[in-house]
Design a protein around this motif. Structure first.
Motif, mmCIF file in Angstrom:
data_model
loop_
_atom_site.group_PDB
_atom_site.id
_atom_site.type_symbol
_atom_site.label_atom_id
_atom_site.label_comp_id
_atom_site.label_asym_id
_atom_site.label_seq_id
_atom_site.Cartn_x
_atom_site.Cartn_y
_atom_site.Cartn_z
ATOM 1 N N GLU A 1 0.830 -1.203 0.000
ATOM 2 C CA GLU A 1 0.000 0.000 0.000
ATOM 3 C C GLU A 1 0.868 1.258 0.000
ATOM 4 N N ALA A 2 1.951 1.236 0.766
ATOM 5 C CA ALA A 2 2.851 2.392 0.835
ATOM 6 C C ALA A 2 3.451 2.696 -0.531
ATOM 7 N N ILE A 3 3.899 1.658 -1.232
ATOM 8 C CA ILE A 3 4.488 1.854 -2.562
ATOM 9 C C ILE A 3 3.432 2.346 -3.539
ATOM 10 N N ARG A 4 2.250 1.757 -3.482
ATOM 11 C CA ARG A 4 1.154 2.167 -4.379
ATOM 12 C C ARG A 4 0.738 3.610 -4.113
ATOM 13 N N ARG A 5 0.648 3.968 -2.845
ATOM 14 C CA ARG A 5 0.156 5.289 -2.473
ATOM 15 C C ARG A 5 1.221 6.376 -2.617
ATOM 16 N N TYR A 6 2.425 6.136 -2.132
ATOM 17 C CA TYR A 6 3.456 7.180 -2.064
ATOM 18 C C TYR A 6 4.530 7.070 -3.150
ATOM 19 N N GLY A 7 4.626 5.922 -3.796
ATOM 20 C CA GLY A 7 5.634 5.756 -4.831
ATOM 21 C C GLY A 7 5.201 6.382 -6.148
ATOM 22 N N VAL A 8 6.109 6.370 -7.110
ATOM 23 C CA VAL A 8 5.818 6.927 -8.431
ATOM 24 C C VAL A 8 4.745 6.070 -9.105
ATOM 25 N N SER A 9 3.798 6.723 -9.752
ATOM 26 C CA SER A 9 2.754 6.020 -10.497
ATOM 27 C C SER A 9 2.702 6.599 -11.908
#
Length: 180
Positions: A101-109
């Motif tokens: 969730e952290a990567i999905r929410r705060y990472g580059v998309s």
């Protein structure tokens, strides 16, 4: 470039890019580097050895600095909950204990427009290595470097509020379940 110094013999160097024209390519490079093996894969992992943070959810310089500090502390104590100190920054930003969730929410998309790029390094690094970091960041990100003063303007307060509200509701439901 902003630099943060910590008491753990580490420093973090960060740049804010806006607008970013290649977030989808950055995300794919990170995924490919993580999956690949061999010498070329090592070189690619080194090329993207940063924390790529969607700046729209970062509320202040202090918000970012706190997450960086938590990640450096976790690494120095041998207690990383993620694979790298750079992914640990994303984990520290997220209000829950879910790395995906952290990567999905705060990472580059694919839709990221404002991007913070952070690299942790030993604070004894020379000025030349700091300029090397800047060059490496610019090779990965197609975007305009802007001042950290722009961060407040780039924050998506509606999304920040949604994240905070959903977390608060989660805690209320969990508390009611425990009390019942």
């Amino acid at each position: 470039m902003e630099s943060f110094r910590f008491n753990h013999n580490n420093a973090a160097h960060a740049m804010l890019f806006y607008p970013v024209s290649n977030p989808d390519k950055i995300k794919q490079r990170i995924i490919d580097a993580a999956k690949s093996k061999g010498h070329e894969a090592d070189e690619e992992r080194e090329a993207v050895n940063f924390s790529f943070i969607d700046a729209s959810l970062i509320t202040s310089r202090l918000h970012l600095e706190t997450a960086i500090n938590q990640a450096i502390l976790a690494e120095s104590q041998g207690s990383l909950r993620t694979k790298t100190v750079h992914s640990e920054i994303l984990f520290a930003l997220n209000p829950t204990n879910n790395i995906t969730e952290a990567i999905r929410r705060y990472g580059v998309s694919d839709t990221t427009k404002a991007l913070l790029v952070v690299q942790i390094m030993n604070s004894s690094a020379t000025t030349a290595s700091i300029s090397d970091v800047e060059i490496k960041m610019k090779k990965v990100v197609n975007g305009t470097i802007v001042s950290f003063d722009e961060l407040a303007r780039l924050t998506d307060w509606n999304t920040v509020e949604k994240v905070s509200t959903s977390l608060a509701l989660m805690y209320i439901v969990a508390h009611k379940t425990l009390v019942s």
